[in-house]
Write an enzyme that holds these catalytic residues in place. Structure first.
Site, short mmCIF file in Angstrom:
data_model
loop_
_atom_site.label_atom_id
_atom_site.label_comp_id
_atom_site.label_asym_id
_atom_site.label_seq_id
_atom_site.Cartn_x
_atom_site.Cartn_y
_atom_site.Cartn_z
N LYS A 90 0.86 -1.18 0.00
CA LYS A 90 0.00 0.00 0.00
C LYS A 90 0.90 1.23 0.00
O LYS A 90 1.68 1.44 0.94
CB LYS A 90 -0.89 -0.01 1.23
CG LYS A 90 -1.82 1.19 1.33
CD LYS A 90 -2.69 1.09 2.56
CE LYS A 90 -3.63 2.27 2.69
NZ LYS A 90 -4.45 2.19 3.91
N LYS A 102 -2.20 -1.36 -3.80
CA LYS A 102 -3.04 -0.17 -3.75
C LYS A 102 -2.17 1.07 -3.85
O LYS A 102 -1.18 1.14 -3.10
CB LYS A 102 -3.81 -0.17 -2.41
CG LYS A 102 -4.80 0.96 -2.24
CD LYS A 102 -5.49 0.88 -0.88
CE LYS A 102 -6.48 2.03 -0.74
NZ LYS A 102 -7.10 2.11 0.57
ZN LIG Z 1 -5.63 3.45 8.34
#
Ligand SMILES: [Zn+2]
Length: 330
Positions: free
Chosen positions: A200, A253
């Site tokens: 992420k 992501k």
């Molecule tokens: Zn968070």
């Protein structure tokens, strides 16, 4: 291989039937996951300005939206909660009657065949908006890693106790997958899989989401725990760690700006891989479509196809319900 004029690639592109027959990548509704935001109340549908078509929903409206998406062919939802109150221990995140726990129970009762994935993080529940416990010193603030793990594990367990089918930790603390796995196993939830937000990135593409989840940090940013956008080899190390710790599915992501990461993660590890088309990806398509500059349906489906082609098995997108309708055969 033959060469032109003997080899003529256009031969295989002459009709829709032929093109479909030789298509290398399939896009269908069974890959889609719809993220949903839930908050307390009844008949609440609070629009999110920068994410047209996305709402903060009260549990009753959440069930309605989830049912419509499920009806259209979307097999799973990813839940985010917006609590009434926030504090410095994120107590709303693991409260047995917290907003996500309540919503999960309702969803599993009303739509038992819908797969419910819960986002596991603390930022929406922390007064300061960070994903971990904040430590203030004269030198500034730091986000404590190891003390945060206990709260994350507790949060994940409370979601599973409420009936969540899959938990998805998004905090990016080191060691959190192991902490969650151990806690779930200890409580007897040995069959519940973990989908980790493994790679992420600290991305500017999250802007609109922070309004949706009301989770913008009150000070500082998330660069000390989320990944630095230039790093791809490090993303592979993050994924390797999460798999060693017990994640069975891994997420990259954002999606479109990180297709190379998706491709490398899928190629190197071969695990079920999720791509999260984040809020700004959604907002950009919506904004351009509203202006008449692009064909929303074509651009949405081509973007999702690109994620599949890069190697994603699971497509998390705010456009899941529309995409499922567009993809319906016949
Ligand atoms: Zn968070």
């Amino acid at each position: 291989m033959e060469q032109f004029p003997a080899y003529r690639p256009r031969r295989l592109r002459q009709s829709a039937v032929l093109r479909r027959l030789v298509s290398e990548t399939q896009l269908s509704a069974e890959h889609l996951v719809l993220p949903l935001f839930v908050r307390n109340g009844r008949r609440v549908r609070r629009p999110i300005a920068a994410m047209p078509g996305v709402f903060q929903l009260s549990p009753d409206e959440l069930v309605r939206n989830a049912a419509q998406a499920h009806q259209a062919g979307v097999p799973a939802v990813l839940l985010f909660g917006i609590p009434d109150t926030k504090d410095d221990r994120a107590s709303g995140a693991y409260a047995p009657k917290g907003i996500v726990q309540t919503a999960v129970r309702l969803l599993k009762r009303e739509l038992p065949r819908l797969l419910v994935i819960t986002d596991v993080c603390l930022c929406e529940y922390m007064a300061h908006g960070h994903c971990g416990i904040v430590h203030r010193t004269q030198a500034g603030v730091s986000i404590l890693n190891d003390p945060t793990l206990k709260l994350l594990a507790r949060t994940a367990a409370s979601h599973v106790e409420a009936g969540a089918d899959v938990v998805a930790p998004s905090d990016m603390m080191d060691g959190r997958v192991r902490a969650i796995r151990q806690q779930l196993d200890k409580l007897g939830f040995t069959e519940t899989p973990i989908l980790s937000y493994a790679a992420k990135f600290a991305s500017a593409f999250y802007g609109p989401f922070r309004e949706a989840a009301e989770s913008a940090p009150k000070f500082g940013d998330r660069r000390s725990y989320q990944m630095d956008p230039p790093n791809a080899a490090e993303a592979l190390r993050e994924v390797a760690l999460d798999l060693q710790e017990g994640a069975y599915m891994v997420m990259v992501k954002p999606a479109l700006a990180y297709l190379d990461i998706i491709y490398r993660v899928k190629t190197q590890f071969g695990y079920p891989t999720a791509a999260y088309a984040v809020s700004a990806e959604h907002a950009m398509i919506k904004a351009a479509a509203t202006n008449g500059w692009i064909d929303e349906r074509a651009v949405t489906l081509e973007s999702l196809l690109a994620m599949r082609r890069a190697g994603a098995d699971i497509l998390i997108t705010y456009a899941a319900a529309e995409a499922a309708r567009w993809l319906k055969p016949g």
